[in-house]
Structure formats: structure tokens, C-alpha cells
Design a protein around this motif. Sequence first.
Motif, PDB file in Angstrom:
ATOM      1  N   VAL A 250       0.756  -1.198  -0.090  1.00  0.00           N
ATOM      2  CA  VAL A 250       0.080   0.007  -0.067  1.00  0.00           C
ATOM      3  C   VAL A 250       1.072   1.069   0.096  1.00  0.00           C
ATOM      4  CG1 VAL A 250      -1.928   1.286   1.248  1.00  0.00           C
ATOM      5  CG2 VAL A 250      -1.933  -1.016   1.141  1.00  0.00           C
ATOM      6  N   GLY A 251       0.586   2.093  -0.977  1.00  0.00           N
ATOM      7  CA  GLY A 251       1.290   3.391  -0.837  1.00  0.00           C
ATOM      8  C   GLY A 251       0.573   4.770  -0.435  1.00  0.00           C
ATOM      9  N   ALA A 252       1.013   5.923  -0.258  1.00  0.00           N
ATOM     10  CA  ALA A 252       0.462   7.040   0.275  1.00  0.00           C
ATOM     11  C   ALA A 252       0.412   8.059  -0.748  1.00  0.00           C
ATOM     12  CB  ALA A 252       0.958   7.448   1.518  1.00  0.00           C
ATOM     13  N   LYS A 253      -0.227   8.898  -0.667  1.00  0.00           N
ATOM     14  CA  LYS A 253      -0.110  10.321  -1.413  1.00  0.00           C
ATOM     15  C   LYS A 253       0.839  11.122  -0.792  1.00  0.00           C
ATOM     16  CE  LYS A 253      -2.855  13.997  -2.995  1.00  0.00           C
ATOM     17  NZ  LYS A 253      -4.301  14.709  -2.986  1.00  0.00           N
ATOM     18  N   LEU A 254       1.982  11.730  -1.503  1.00  0.00           N
ATOM     19  CA  LEU A 254       3.020  12.620  -1.157  1.00  0.00           C
ATOM     20  C   LEU A 254       3.080  13.657  -1.909  1.00  0.00           C
ATOM     21  CD1 LEU A 254       5.920   9.882  -0.791  1.00  0.00           C
ATOM     22  CD2 LEU A 254       4.000  10.290   1.194  1.00  0.00           C
ATOM     23  N   LEU A 255       3.132  14.677  -1.006  1.00  0.00           N
ATOM     24  CA  LEU A 255       3.044  16.177  -1.680  1.00  0.00           C
ATOM     25  C   LEU A 255       4.569  16.757  -1.200  1.00  0.00           C
ATOM     26  CD1 LEU A 255      -0.212  17.585   0.118  1.00  0.00           C
ATOM     27  CD2 LEU A 255      -0.021  16.481  -2.186  1.00  0.00           C
ATOM     28  N   TYR A 256       4.898  17.706  -2.061  1.00  0.00           N
ATOM     29  CA  TYR A 256       6.063  18.366  -1.988  1.00  0.00           C
ATOM     30  C   TYR A 256       5.905  19.462  -0.962  1.00  0.00           C
ATOM     31  CZ  TYR A 256       8.144  16.837  -6.168  1.00  0.00           C
ATOM     32  OH  TYR A 256       8.806  16.105  -7.407  1.00  0.00           O
ATOM     33  N   PRO A 257       6.951  20.020  -0.160  1.00  0.00           N
ATOM     34  CA  PRO A 257       6.626  20.988   0.815  1.00  0.00           C
ATOM     35  C   PRO A 257       5.708  22.230   0.252  1.00  0.00           C
ATOM     36  CG  PRO A 257       8.911  20.560   0.953  1.00  0.00           C
ATOM     37  CD  PRO A 257       8.315  19.958  -0.153  1.00  0.00           C
ATOM     38  N   ASP A 258       5.581  22.436  -0.849  1.00  0.00           N
ATOM     39  CA  ASP A 258       4.831  23.806  -1.428  1.00  0.00           C
ATOM     40  C   ASP A 258       3.243  23.172  -1.505  1.00  0.00           C
ATOM     41  OD1 ASP A 258       5.078  22.125  -3.614  1.00  0.00           O
ATOM     42  OD2 ASP A 258       5.991  23.838  -4.733  1.00  0.00           O
ATOM     43  N   ARG A 259       2.996  21.751  -1.279  1.00  0.00           N
ATOM     44  CA  ARG A 259       1.706  21.337  -1.541  1.00  0.00           C
ATOM     45  C   ARG A 259       1.223  20.789  -2.669  1.00  0.00           C
ATOM     46  NH1 ARG A 259      -0.129  20.249   3.982  1.00  0.00           N
ATOM     47  NH2 ARG A 259      -1.772  19.731   3.172  1.00  0.00           N
ATOM     48  N   ARG A 260       2.477  20.923  -3.555  1.00  0.00           N
ATOM     49  CA  ARG A 260       2.046  20.099  -5.235  1.00  0.00           C
ATOM     50  C   ARG A 260       2.423  18.501  -4.920  1.00  0.00           C
ATOM     51  NH1 ARG A 260       5.854  21.174  -8.420  1.00  0.00           N
ATOM     52  NH2 ARG A 260       7.158  21.823  -6.942  1.00  0.00           N
ATOM     53  N   ILE A 261       1.843  17.736  -6.012  1.00  0.00           N
ATOM     54  CA  ILE A 261       1.949  16.575  -5.836  1.00  0.00           C
ATOM     55  C   ILE A 261       3.314  15.875  -6.207  1.00  0.00           C
ATOM     56  CG2 ILE A 261       0.927  14.412  -7.119  1.00  0.00           C
ATOM     57  CD1 ILE A 261      -1.566  15.699  -7.391  1.00  0.00           C
ATOM     58  N   GLN A 262       3.842  15.167  -5.424  1.00  0.00           N
ATOM     59  CA  GLN A 262       4.982  14.339  -5.423  1.00  0.00           C
ATOM     60  C   GLN A 262       4.866  13.121  -5.827  1.00  0.00           C
ATOM     61  OE1 GLN A 262       6.848  11.949  -3.489  1.00  0.00           O
ATOM     62  NE2 GLN A 262       8.511  11.846  -5.286  1.00  0.00           N
ATOM     63  N   HIS A 263       3.899  12.264  -5.353  1.00  0.00           N
ATOM     64  CA  HIS A 263       3.489  10.995  -5.507  1.00  0.00           C
ATOM     65  C   HIS A 263       2.218  10.630  -5.517  1.00  0.00           C
ATOM     66  CE1 HIS A 263       2.916   6.592  -4.214  1.00  0.00           C
ATOM     67  NE2 HIS A 263       3.665   6.463  -5.396  1.00  0.00           N
ATOM     68  N   ALA A 264       1.565  10.205  -6.537  1.00  0.00           N
ATOM     69  CA  ALA A 264       0.250   9.869  -6.755  1.00  0.00           C
ATOM     70  C   ALA A 264       0.190   8.276  -7.404  1.00  0.00           C
ATOM     71  CB  ALA A 264      -0.667  10.594  -7.444  1.00  0.00           C
ATOM     72  N   GLY A 265       1.152   7.654  -7.263  1.00  0.00           N
ATOM     73  CA  GLY A 265       1.276   6.260  -7.988  1.00  0.00           C
ATOM     74  C   GLY A 265       2.441   6.500  -9.133  1.00  0.00           C
ATOM     75  N   VAL A 266       2.785   5.426  -9.145  1.00  0.00           N
ATOM     76  CA  VAL A 266       4.074   5.210 -10.493  1.00  0.00           C
ATOM     77  C   VAL A 266       3.517   4.327 -11.552  1.00  0.00           C
ATOM     78  CG1 VAL A 266       6.379   4.431 -10.754  1.00  0.00           C
ATOM     79  CG2 VAL A 266       5.967   5.823  -8.610  1.00  0.00           C
ATOM     80  N   ILE A 267       3.827   4.830 -12.695  1.00  0.00           N
ATOM     81  CA  ILE A 267       3.359   4.073 -14.024  1.00  0.00           C
ATOM     82  C   ILE A 267       4.583   3.433 -14.455  1.00  0.00           C
ATOM     83  CG2 ILE A 267       2.363   4.208 -16.248  1.00  0.00           C
ATOM     84  CD1 ILE A 267       0.230   4.692 -14.196  1.00  0.00           C
ATOM     85  N   ALA A 268       4.483   2.000 -14.493  1.00  0.00           N
ATOM     86  CA  ALA A 268       5.656   1.366 -15.250  1.00  0.00           C
ATOM     87  C   ALA A 268       5.552   1.498 -16.593  1.00  0.00           C
ATOM     88  CB  ALA A 268       5.376  -0.480 -14.775  1.00  0.00           C
ATOM     89  N   GLY A 269       6.693   1.887 -17.170  1.00  0.00           N
ATOM     90  CA  GLY A 269       6.809   2.112 -18.583  1.00  0.00           C
ATOM     91  C   GLY A 269       6.948   3.525 -19.004  1.00  0.00           C
TER      92      GLY A 269
END
Length: 592
Positions: A426-445
Motif C-alpha cells: 500500500v502506498g500513500a499520497k505524498l506532497l512536496y513542501p509547497d503542497r504540489r503532488i510528488q507521488h500519486a502512484g507510479v506508472i511502469a513504462g
Amino acid sequence: MPFDFRRALMRVVAPVERLLRRRRRPWKLARASFDHAVWLARRDADDTPLSTPPISLIVPVYDTPTRYLDELVASVRGQRPGSWRLILSDDGSKSEATRAWLDAHAADADLTIVRNPVNGGIVAATNAGIAVATTPWIGFLDHDDALAPYALDRVVRALDAHPECRFLYTDEVVADDRLRPLDLFLKPAFDPVLLAGVNYVNHLSLYRRDRLLEIGALRPGFDGSQDYDLLLRYTAGLGPGECLHLPYPAYLWRRDGASFSARHLDRATAAARRALAEAHRRPHREVEVEGAVNPDLHRVRFDLDRDEWPLVSVVIPNRDAFELISQVLEGLIEKTDYPSLEIVVSDNGTTDPRVLALYESRAAGPVPFRAEIHPEPFNFSRSTNRGIALSKGSLILLLNNDIEVLEPNWLKEMVSCFDWPDTAIVGAKLLYPDRRIQHAGVIAGFGGLAGHWYIGQHENFPGPMGRLWVRQSMSVVTGACMLVSRAAFDRVGLLDEKDFAIAYNDVDLCLRAVAAGMRVVWTPFATLIHHESASRGSDETPANIERFRREQANLRRHHATDRYEDRALNPWYSKGTSTPAPIGVDHLPEAR
């Protein structure tokens, strides 16, 4: 002169690619992409008539404008000969024009018209149509919509190629009143996790008639979400390979705001949540369903009224970095609401006396804590594996030292995602310190390797079809905050210390789990800040660049990411940037 297929193809593909580069006027891109898909389907079409129709298309009709009926029937009559039976089930229309149209077409040999004497609603009208259907497959069309050219040819061929299939759905086109494309709904492969948050399946859906009758067809009492309720009940218990996605824009959805669900959104949403609560009920345990990031979508709450929580072992690689390790430990111990926690810091050579004193003080605290120092060059995978070996929990949280906790319930949310069958990671939603999206899932390929999608978008960016507002299955999530079951490690092994010492170790682990038939879940309901790579040295040194290139080559060698088709990504999407958009492919994707 021989036919130059490549030149002919580029006449169609090039306008799509130009629009993609410009990123303007989405409706133009939608129309160009749709025209391209139809062109490919025409080139590949099989017009051989079928001797027995495999599909009944059922259309509940009520006071439908005759222009809509003409367009719908014409779109079906243009399909592959012998592939369909069209059943119009009139729900006691009062419109003189609609009634006259039905009377005029009553003798049409290729139409079956059911005249219900009273207005019983869409469920009753649809079920009346199902009752007269005799084909093995049944599909549903709204009375103001239409089929795209070659839709049923693509469907029939997919069903023939996959005799194990019990349910099939396609992509769809959002159209204006004149059925001109405005947008595309390009969908992922079948995902019950995503389906619990949003009915992304929608149109066109094909059901086996025998199974449809076994579950009682549509149920009254779910007005506005009767199709969602049917979908949840029908797909429950179906196995891998039995629910197929056909990546072809087969359905034209005329969106005019006149549907019941659009006019009565609150009632439709309440009905959807009753259906979801019933579908996800556990033995001796009810579940609640509430709004997601967007309140019109859904969050099934597995974390409420839970009596027992498994031990979670948090494994944090670290060296020095006093400010970061202080922050993440404070977040875990003082800001996280989780009753069964242990923390293992796998340290590769701290000398900072402040960090050593911090370790000592935390070891004397209320949460079980240990820090093992093993001086050596940094190898993320080796440090993490050492921590795992020291851990005791049935769930192991791999956590970077540069993570900042924002709210107390995040870990309960991640743990509760293991209620989904076969979940390994299970993975989480991660934000940069300025609240922009850093991680919303990774796409293989992505990029021939693997990459974050929608990186840098604003915090509540919806993604396609609102997918970033709800949980969903992914092929990969980042190891910066990754909860893994010990059973998964036992089955597929630990992080690869040799081929993925620093980069792509999380991608490799996730893809091994997916290849073993296990599930990877991403949730936006556990959101944290990631001060990405704040504690690492520069990646731009010659040695680090060379190591990174080796790990890229290893990823391609292990998982063929240069040709990997991620089930979370529609095959019509580009893979060259973090923000995918429709592209002109050179052949129609197969059902998956």
C-alpha cells in the motif's frame, strides 16, 4: 507503386500528435483521437455476417426525442451484420411524438419493441427488456446515446478471443447534443478498488445473460445509481481474466445534464453509498461510506469500528540528518494515531552526537524503538533489508527519513487497505513542501522505465475521471512511504541489494508482487509531506550517474519496462511525460 501504409497512417496520427504538443482545445484532441480510433477499426474490420446474434442491446425509452431514437437506431444498424438484437423497452411514454415513432417502427424486423403500459421507472423498463432477451450477452444503452462505428465488431472479436470472459467494458466518448466528441474517458483495466470510489466503468458494459438473471438483474431502490449497484453485485466474486477492458471508444455518451443522476445528484450519491456499503460488508462488521477528496465520490471506511490492529514495524534508513530524523520520529510517535507500532532505524554510520542522543532518548520512550548502526557506504536496499530482519510486525512500513506527518489517521488508513483481497503493498499520497503532488502512484513504462504521474500538479488535482480523489490499484508505488505485508516479502523476496542499491528498488519489488498475482493499492486518504532526497548527497557525480544508468538498464532487463503495458494506464495514453494525454497509436489495443 506499392501502398505506403506508414504515410497513410501518419496522415491520421500527425494531427493527433500536433494537438498533443499544443495542449490546447481538448475537444479538438478528443475528436482527432476518436477519428483515429475509428480509422484503425475500419482498416481492421471484419464485416462477415454472424449467423446468430451474440448481443442484445437494451434501451429503456421514455418520452425520448425522435431525433435521438433515429440516431441511436442508425448507430446500431451500422454495426457488424448479425452481431446484435436491439430491444427498445418503452416505459409508458406520454409524448405523442415518441409513441408515434414506436408505432411506426413496430413492424421493423430488426427491432423488438416492448410496450410497458405504465411508467414503472428505468429499472422496471430495463428488466422488461432483459426478460425478452435470448442472446448470451446483454448490453445497455441510454435512449439519448449511440454506439461508435465498429463498436460491436471490436466487442465480438474480443469475446471470441477470451471465452473465459464474464464481463466486458469499453472506453467511451463524451459528446455534445449532435454527438460530436468533447472528451474521452480512457479507462484502466478492471480494478475493484477504484470501482469502490467511482463508477469509472459506466458505458459500454456487456453482461452474461445467465449471470445477470442469477443475481436478479437490476434492483429497485437505487435510483440514479442502479447501474452502479448492478455492476458491484455482478462483478463480485469474478476472478482474474473474467472482467475485461476493451480499449476502444465504443460508446457515445450525450451529456446534456438531463439524466436522473445529474438532476438528483444527492439521491443518486446516497443510493451509490448504500450499494457500496452492502457490497463491502464484512462478516459481523458493517462499513460506512462517505465522501472522498471530492465529496461526490466515495470512500469505504474499513478503519472504523475495528477492534484489533496488527503490529506495524516502521523501518527507516538513516545517517546523521538530525532535523529530518527528529521530524519523522516526532511524527510517528506524537502525531500518529496507531496503537501497535515499533520503530527500527537502520543506520549506516551516524556520527552526529545529536542523532545518537535522539536514538537513546527514543529508546527509553513508550513506543518500542531500536537503532542499529552499521557503518558502510549508502545502499538503500541493504539498509532497508537489515531493518526488516530486525522487525517483528506482520506489516512493515518502509519510510524515508524525509517524510513529515500531517494528520493522525494516515497509518490506520494504509493498514485498512489490506482489507482488499490479495493486497501486498500500500502506498500513500505524498506532497512536496509547497503542497504540489510528488507521488500519486507510479506508472511502469513511463519513459521506458517507470515514473510518477501528475507530478507537480496541485494538491487536489483530480486526474483522469477523478482517479486521484479515490483509492485505486497501481502497478507501482514509491518506497518513500510503502506498507508491505511480511507475507509478500516471504513470497517475492526482499529489496534487491545488488541490481537496485539506490534507485528503482521499490519499482522492482512492486512489479515482482504484481507478477505473483498480488495487489498494490494507492490511497489519497493517507497524505504526507516528502522532502524528497533531502538527506542524500548529489546524484550528479560521475559515479552516481554511472550507477543510476546501470540500475536503469537492470530495470529494463528484469521487467522489460521499455515495452511494459501498465494496467493502470490506458494504452491510448502517452508515456513520455508525467501528464499522459491521448496519442495516435499504430494499431488497436487488445482487450486486457
